[in-house]
Structure formats: structure tokens, C-alpha cells
Write a protein that holds these residues in place. Structure first.
Motif, PDB file in Angstrom:
ATOM      1  N   ASP A 283       5.135 -45.194 -38.165  1.00  0.00           N
ATOM      2  CA  ASP A 283       5.413 -46.620 -38.006  1.00  0.00           C
ATOM      3  C   ASP A 283       5.330 -46.999 -36.539  1.00  0.00           C
ATOM      4  O   ASP A 283       5.844 -46.274 -35.664  1.00  0.00           O
ATOM      5  CB  ASP A 283       6.801 -46.947 -38.553  1.00  0.00           C
ATOM      6  CG  ASP A 283       6.895 -46.681 -40.046  1.00  0.00           C
ATOM      7  OD1 ASP A 283       5.849 -46.776 -40.717  1.00  0.00           O
ATOM      8  OD2 ASP A 283       8.002 -46.365 -40.533  1.00  0.00           O
ATOM      9  N   PRO A 284       4.722 -48.136 -36.218  1.00  0.00           N
ATOM     10  CA  PRO A 284       4.635 -48.552 -34.810  1.00  0.00           C
ATOM     11  C   PRO A 284       6.007 -48.941 -34.263  1.00  0.00           C
ATOM     12  O   PRO A 284       6.921 -49.342 -35.004  1.00  0.00           O
ATOM     13  CB  PRO A 284       3.676 -49.741 -34.857  1.00  0.00           C
ATOM     14  CG  PRO A 284       3.790 -50.267 -36.252  1.00  0.00           C
ATOM     15  CD  PRO A 284       4.077 -49.097 -37.134  1.00  0.00           C
ATOM     16  N   LYS A 285       6.149 -48.806 -32.993  1.00  0.00           N
ATOM     17  CA  LYS A 285       7.403 -49.174 -32.342  1.00  0.00           C
ATOM     18  C   LYS A 285       7.558 -50.688 -32.329  1.00  0.00           C
ATOM     19  O   LYS A 285       6.639 -51.430 -31.964  1.00  0.00           O
ATOM     20  CB  LYS A 285       7.419 -48.627 -30.922  1.00  0.00           C
ATOM     21  CG  LYS A 285       8.762 -48.782 -30.249  1.00  0.00           C
ATOM     22  CD  LYS A 285       8.742 -48.132 -28.865  1.00  0.00           C
ATOM     23  CE  LYS A 285      10.109 -48.273 -28.197  1.00  0.00           C
ATOM     24  NZ  LYS A 285      10.123 -47.638 -26.848  1.00  0.00           N
ATOM     25  N   VAL A 286       8.745 -51.155 -32.758  1.00  0.00           N
ATOM     26  CA  VAL A 286       8.995 -52.592 -32.891  1.00  0.00           C
ATOM     27  C   VAL A 286       9.490 -53.138 -31.560  1.00  0.00           C
ATOM     28  O   VAL A 286      10.507 -52.654 -31.023  1.00  0.00           O
ATOM     29  CB  VAL A 286      10.021 -52.855 -34.006  1.00  0.00           C
ATOM     30  CG1 VAL A 286      10.268 -54.352 -34.148  1.00  0.00           C
ATOM     31  CG2 VAL A 286       9.546 -52.265 -35.318  1.00  0.00           C
ATOM     32  N   PRO A 287       8.844 -54.151 -30.990  1.00  0.00           N
ATOM     33  CA  PRO A 287       9.361 -54.759 -29.745  1.00  0.00           C
ATOM     34  C   PRO A 287      10.585 -55.627 -30.016  1.00  0.00           C
ATOM     35  O   PRO A 287      10.897 -55.963 -31.156  1.00  0.00           O
ATOM     36  CB  PRO A 287       8.170 -55.576 -29.240  1.00  0.00           C
ATOM     37  CG  PRO A 287       7.342 -55.851 -30.453  1.00  0.00           C
ATOM     38  CD  PRO A 287       7.541 -54.685 -31.373  1.00  0.00           C
ATOM     39  N   PRO A 311      15.218 -61.364 -35.645  1.00  0.00           N
ATOM     40  CA  PRO A 311      14.461 -60.291 -34.977  1.00  0.00           C
ATOM     41  C   PRO A 311      14.279 -59.086 -35.901  1.00  0.00           C
ATOM     42  O   PRO A 311      15.185 -58.732 -36.656  1.00  0.00           O
ATOM     43  CB  PRO A 311      15.346 -59.947 -33.766  1.00  0.00           C
ATOM     44  CG  PRO A 311      16.173 -61.158 -33.539  1.00  0.00           C
ATOM     45  CD  PRO A 311      16.408 -61.784 -34.879  1.00  0.00           C
ATOM     46  N   LYS A 312      13.127 -58.512 -35.839  1.00  0.00           N
ATOM     47  CA  LYS A 312      12.807 -57.430 -36.771  1.00  0.00           C
ATOM     48  C   LYS A 312      13.697 -56.208 -36.580  1.00  0.00           C
ATOM     49  O   LYS A 312      14.008 -55.496 -37.531  1.00  0.00           O
ATOM     50  CB  LYS A 312      11.334 -57.033 -36.591  1.00  0.00           C
ATOM     51  CG  LYS A 312      10.781 -56.179 -37.712  1.00  0.00           C
ATOM     52  CD  LYS A 312       9.290 -56.053 -37.609  1.00  0.00           C
ATOM     53  CE  LYS A 312       8.728 -55.324 -38.821  1.00  0.00           C
ATOM     54  NZ  LYS A 312       7.258 -55.239 -38.748  1.00  0.00           N
ATOM     55  N   ARG A 313      14.165 -55.956 -35.383  1.00  0.00           N
ATOM     56  CA  ARG A 313      15.006 -54.797 -35.125  1.00  0.00           C
ATOM     57  C   ARG A 313      16.415 -54.993 -35.667  1.00  0.00           C
ATOM     58  O   ARG A 313      17.126 -54.018 -35.933  1.00  0.00           O
ATOM     59  CB  ARG A 313      15.068 -54.515 -33.618  1.00  0.00           C
ATOM     60  CG  ARG A 313      13.720 -54.193 -33.014  1.00  0.00           C
ATOM     61  CD  ARG A 313      13.845 -53.811 -31.575  1.00  0.00           C
ATOM     62  NE  ARG A 313      14.618 -52.584 -31.410  1.00  0.00           N
ATOM     63  CZ  ARG A 313      14.901 -52.025 -30.238  1.00  0.00           C
ATOM     64  NH1 ARG A 313      14.462 -52.597 -29.114  1.00  0.00           N
ATOM     65  NH2 ARG A 313      15.604 -50.924 -30.165  1.00  0.00           N
ATOM     66  N   LEU A 314      16.850 -56.267 -35.853  1.00  0.00           N
ATOM     67  CA  LEU A 314      18.210 -56.548 -36.295  1.00  0.00           C
ATOM     68  C   LEU A 314      18.304 -56.950 -37.757  1.00  0.00           C
ATOM     69  O   LEU A 314      19.407 -57.014 -38.300  1.00  0.00           O
ATOM     70  CB  LEU A 314      18.819 -57.660 -35.415  1.00  0.00           C
ATOM     71  CG  LEU A 314      18.889 -57.364 -33.915  1.00  0.00           C
ATOM     72  CD1 LEU A 314      19.450 -58.559 -33.158  1.00  0.00           C
ATOM     73  CD2 LEU A 314      19.742 -56.129 -33.656  1.00  0.00           C
ATOM     74  N   CYS A 315      17.156 -57.217 -38.403  1.00  0.00           N
ATOM     75  CA  CYS A 315      17.188 -57.641 -39.811  1.00  0.00           C
ATOM     76  C   CYS A 315      17.457 -56.433 -40.699  1.00  0.00           C
ATOM     77  O   CYS A 315      16.698 -55.456 -40.686  1.00  0.00           O
ATOM     78  CB  CYS A 315      15.864 -58.307 -40.182  1.00  0.00           C
ATOM     79  SG  CYS A 315      15.844 -58.952 -41.873  1.00  0.00           S
ATOM     80  N   ILE A 316      18.556 -56.494 -41.458  1.00  0.00           N
ATOM     81  CA  ILE A 316      18.936 -55.378 -42.329  1.00  0.00           C
ATOM     82  C   ILE A 316      18.559 -55.620 -43.787  1.00  0.00           C
ATOM     83  O   ILE A 316      18.721 -54.736 -44.627  1.00  0.00           O
ATOM     84  CB  ILE A 316      20.452 -55.105 -42.233  1.00  0.00           C
ATOM     85  CG1 ILE A 316      21.233 -56.327 -42.732  1.00  0.00           C
ATOM     86  CG2 ILE A 316      20.838 -54.715 -40.815  1.00  0.00           C
ATOM     87  CD1 ILE A 316      22.727 -56.100 -42.816  1.00  0.00           C
ATOM     88  N   HIS A 317      18.053 -56.799 -44.106  1.00  0.00           N
ATOM     89  CA  HIS A 317      17.710 -57.126 -45.495  1.00  0.00           C
ATOM     90  C   HIS A 317      16.233 -56.904 -45.819  1.00  0.00           C
ATOM     91  O   HIS A 317      15.889 -56.763 -46.997  1.00  0.00           O
ATOM     92  CB  HIS A 317      18.076 -58.586 -45.801  1.00  0.00           C
ATOM     93  CG  HIS A 317      19.530 -58.878 -45.652  1.00  0.00           C
ATOM     94  ND1 HIS A 317      20.482 -58.391 -46.510  1.00  0.00           N
ATOM     95  CD2 HIS A 317      20.203 -59.609 -44.714  1.00  0.00           C
ATOM     96  CE1 HIS A 317      21.685 -58.809 -46.135  1.00  0.00           C
ATOM     97  NE2 HIS A 317      21.542 -59.557 -45.040  1.00  0.00           N
ATOM     98  N   HIS A 318      15.386 -56.886 -44.808  1.00  0.00           N
ATOM     99  CA  HIS A 318      13.944 -56.792 -45.062  1.00  0.00           C
ATOM    100  C   HIS A 318      13.324 -55.662 -44.255  1.00  0.00           C
ATOM    101  O   HIS A 318      12.257 -55.831 -43.667  1.00  0.00           O
ATOM    102  CB  HIS A 318      13.255 -58.117 -44.707  1.00  0.00           C
ATOM    103  CG  HIS A 318      13.912 -59.313 -45.297  1.00  0.00           C
ATOM    104  ND1 HIS A 318      14.479 -60.322 -44.528  1.00  0.00           N
ATOM    105  CD2 HIS A 318      14.118 -59.655 -46.593  1.00  0.00           C
ATOM    106  CE1 HIS A 318      14.985 -61.244 -45.316  1.00  0.00           C
ATOM    107  NE2 HIS A 318      14.797 -60.872 -46.570  1.00  0.00           N
TER     108      HIS A 318
END
Length: 384
Positions: A283-287, A311-318
Motif C-alpha cells: 500500500d502506498p504511504k498516505v500523506p 483525512p485519510k489517516r484519521l478516518c476509521i470507518h473507511h
């Protein structure tokens, strides 16, 4: 002692062949010789003895060589005799086999048959087979067309159903290809959304105290890291199993299906889905500024047209929603391709059976006896 024995032997010879004067003369000569021998030097005596031994050894070697040559000549004579006897035996057997031979069955042929055959040559056998085909085959073909075959009708119905299923599967595969491109467009549009910047609401969402158990390892984990932990745990266990094939995938018009990375240790190509392969796809590193972009739904399946802007790093549902959606579409495409392959195999089997049923060999070997000339349909009917 040896000189005495030699002198006595000479006396015996003289007694057998000559008179007393001859014997006396030989005896005197032998005494003179032996006396001369005794007067020789010891070294010369040894040389004379060695010369005598060498002469004896030469005689023995000549005798052995003559014996060996005689033995070789005897062995060659025995081999020649065996070959002559075998040739005579084969000639006698051939003469016996030629006696009961029959006439060749070829049309117009009067030659005797070959041993173990009904024909004198392959040409006669081919001529007789061609004559039988020309005489019998037209009647069998006419009989085949006059009396319908229930197996042939079943085969035609099966072919029709298989062709319908193939058309439906091709249509389904085209729809899945369209879904593939639509999903890529949705993912691209979701990434273009602005990031939600309300820090207080983000903290409320992420600070969860609920605990659940991992389905892979069974550990108790927090809700806000559950999906992330389960994904990594599943990938760790998935790497331990291998799904390989000896040949790479070659499907026309299909993109991004199987991993197909070659493993030199096992000498096989990886056959996991390229999106879900944890061994060869990272998986690519998420900025920090990347948005989640997951399309939001209402009542589970109804799209609202909005996207998750956390933010993608903080979303726990998706977590990893893009990878899972792509894997779902790719799995449906793989199932459609497997269905097409299975249908093509079934079609080949049915067509082969129909072709062999009305082939030359089947028509020549099998025949249906029609006792009633007025009844053309020989199929059995169930009377109500």
C-alpha cells in the motif's frame, strides 16, 4: 645323474636301431661331450642352462598358441553350424506356414495372404474398405436422416442453452468492465474533495473507548484501530499461503486481474488478485493532506452523492475502501471469465459427441433395425 640318464637314453636308442659297435661309439662320444661340459666355466654352464630353458618356454608358448587357434576354429565352426541349422529351421517353418495360406480378400486379387493377415498387401485392404464404404454408407446415411435420434435432439437443446448462457456471461462481463471504469472515476473524483478541518469533531470520532476482538488473531483491540489491525493481521496470515501457476495469465481485453509475479524459488506465477496480494503489492504511504473520498450511502445501498472529507489517516470507518471496492469488481470479472471457460468446455464436449454420433465409424459399426417400414419415429413414448 642327468648325464647318466642322457647316456642311458642314447644306449637304448642304439640298441633299438644299431649294433653293439654303434652303441659303444655313441657312448664314447657322449662321455667326451659330458666331459667337455664338466670342464666349462660355471658362468658358461649357467648360460647354456638358460638357453635350454628359453627353448623349452618357446615350445610351450607355441603349443599354447596352437591350442588357442584350434579352439577358436572349433568355436567358429560351431557358430556356422548353428546358423546353418537355424536357417534350415526357418525355411522349414516358412514352408509349413505357406501351405495353409488362403486367398487374399482384396477385390479381384488372387494372391495368397501374408502370414497373420487376410490380405496380401495394405493396398488390397484399403481397396476392400473403400468398396464397403461406398456400398454401405449411403444406406446408413439415408436411414440416419429418416429416423430421428433423441440424443441428437438433446444435444441441440444443450447447445442452445449453452450459447444463451455464453451471451449472458459476455453481457455481464461488459457490465463489470463498465463498473471497473466507473469506480476509477469515482475514486478520482473523491480525491479531489476538500479535507474537513474541524479538529474538535475529528477528535470525537477518533477517541473511541469500545473494544472488539480481531477475527484473525483474537486479540482485544480498540475500535478506532480495528480495521487497520484486522487488515494487517489478515495480510500477515495470507502471506504464508501460496497461490501459483506454471503459466502467466493471458486474457484479451482484461486489465489488472492477477498479480502474475514470478517466484524463482517455486518457479510459479502468483495468482492472487493484484489489488489484494499482500506479498507483492504494498500500500502506498498516505500523506497528511489526503482526503478519504469514500462515497457516502443512505440505507446501505443508496448513494447520496457526497464523499467522506475526513483525512485519510484519521478516518476509521473507511479504511482501505478503494482496495476493497476494486477487489470486489475484479472478483466478479474473474468469476465471469471462469464461467465462460466452463461453458466453452461444455460446448466442446457436446459438439464432439454430436460429431462422433453421426461420423463414418459410428455409421459403419452401428445400425438400427426398423422392423415396421411404416414407423419412422423409433423413439419410445410414455402413454398416459
Amino acid at each position: 645323474m642327468g648325464q647318466y640318464v642322457e647316456g642311458m637314453a642314447e644306449l637304448r636308442l642304439c640298441r633299438n636301431g644299431g649294433g653293439p659297435y654303434e652303441a659303444e661309439r655313441i657312448w664314447e662320444g657322449s662321455k667326451a661331450r659330458h666331459g667337455a661340459f664338466l670342464l666349462l666355466d660355471p658362468a658358461l654352464q649357467k648360460q647354456t642352462v638358460n638357453v635350454k630353458k628359453m627353448e623349452k618356454l618357446k615350445k610351450k608358448m607355441e603349443w599354447k598358441v596352437t591350442e588357442m587357434m584350434e579352439g577358436d576354429m572349433e568355436a567358429e565352426n560351431e557358430k556356422k553350424q548353428k546358423l546353418m541349422e537355424r536357417r534350415k529351421h526357418l525355411e522349414q517353418m516358412a514352408a509349413k506356414d505357406l501351405a495353409p495360406l488362403q486367398q487374399c480378400l482384396g477385390p479381384g486379387c488372387v494372391n495368397p495372404t501374408r502370414p497373420g493377415s487376410k490380405y496380401c498387401s495394405d493396398n488390397c485392404g484399403m481397396k476392400l474398405a473403400a468398396k464397403r464404404i461406398y456400398e454401405i454408407l449411403p444406406q446408413r446415411i439415408q436411414q440416419w436422416h429418416n429416423s430421428p435420434c433423441i440424443a441428437e435432439e438433446h444435444g441441440k437443446k444443450m447447445l442452445e442453452s449453452i450459447l444463451r448462457e455464453q451471451q449472458d456471461t459476455h453481457t455481464r462481463l461488459k457490465e463489470m468492465e463498465c463498473q471497473f471504469h466507473e469506480l476509477e472515476a469515482i475514486i478520482l473524483r473523491g480525491k479531489q474533495q476538500a479535507v474537513y478541518s474541524d479538529e474538535e469533531n475529528i477528535k470525537v470520532i477518533t477517541n473511541s473507548v469500545h473494544q472488539i476482538f480481531c477475527v484473525s488473531c483474537g486479540k482485544s483491540i480498540s475500535m478506532h484501530v480495528a480495521l487497520r489491525h484486522m487488515e494487517h493481521c489478515f495480510a500477515k496470515y495470507e502471506c504464508k499461503s501460496s497461490f501459483g501457476s506454471l503459466y502467466p495469465t493471458c486474457i484479451e481485453g482484461a486489465t489488472r486481474l492477477f498479480c502474475d509475479v514470478y517466484d524463482p524459488k517455486s518457479q510459479r506465477y502468483c495468482k492472487r488478485l493484484q489489488v489484494l496480494c499482500p506479498e507483492h503489492t504494498k500500500d502506498p504511504k498516505v500523506p497528511d493532506d489526503e482526503v478519504c473520498g469514500c462515497p457516502l450511502v443512505h440505507n446501505v445501498f443508496e448513494l447520496t452523492g457526497n464523499f467522506c472529507r475526513l483525512p485519510k489517516r484519521l478516518c476509521i470507518h473507511h479504511y482501505c475502501w478503494e482496495k476493497l471496492r476494486r477487489a470486489e469488481v475484479d472478483l466478479e470479472r474473474v468469476r465471469a471469465l471462469y464461467k465462460l471457460e466452463e461453458l466453452s468446455e461444455r460446448e466442446h464436449k457436446v459438439r464432439t459427441a454430436m460429431r462422433n454420433r453421426a461420423g463414418l465409424l459410428a455409421l459403419m459399426l452401428h445400425q438400427t433395425v426398423q422392423h415396421d417400414p411404416l414407423t419412422t419415429d423409433l423413439r419410445s413414448r410414455v402413454h398416459n
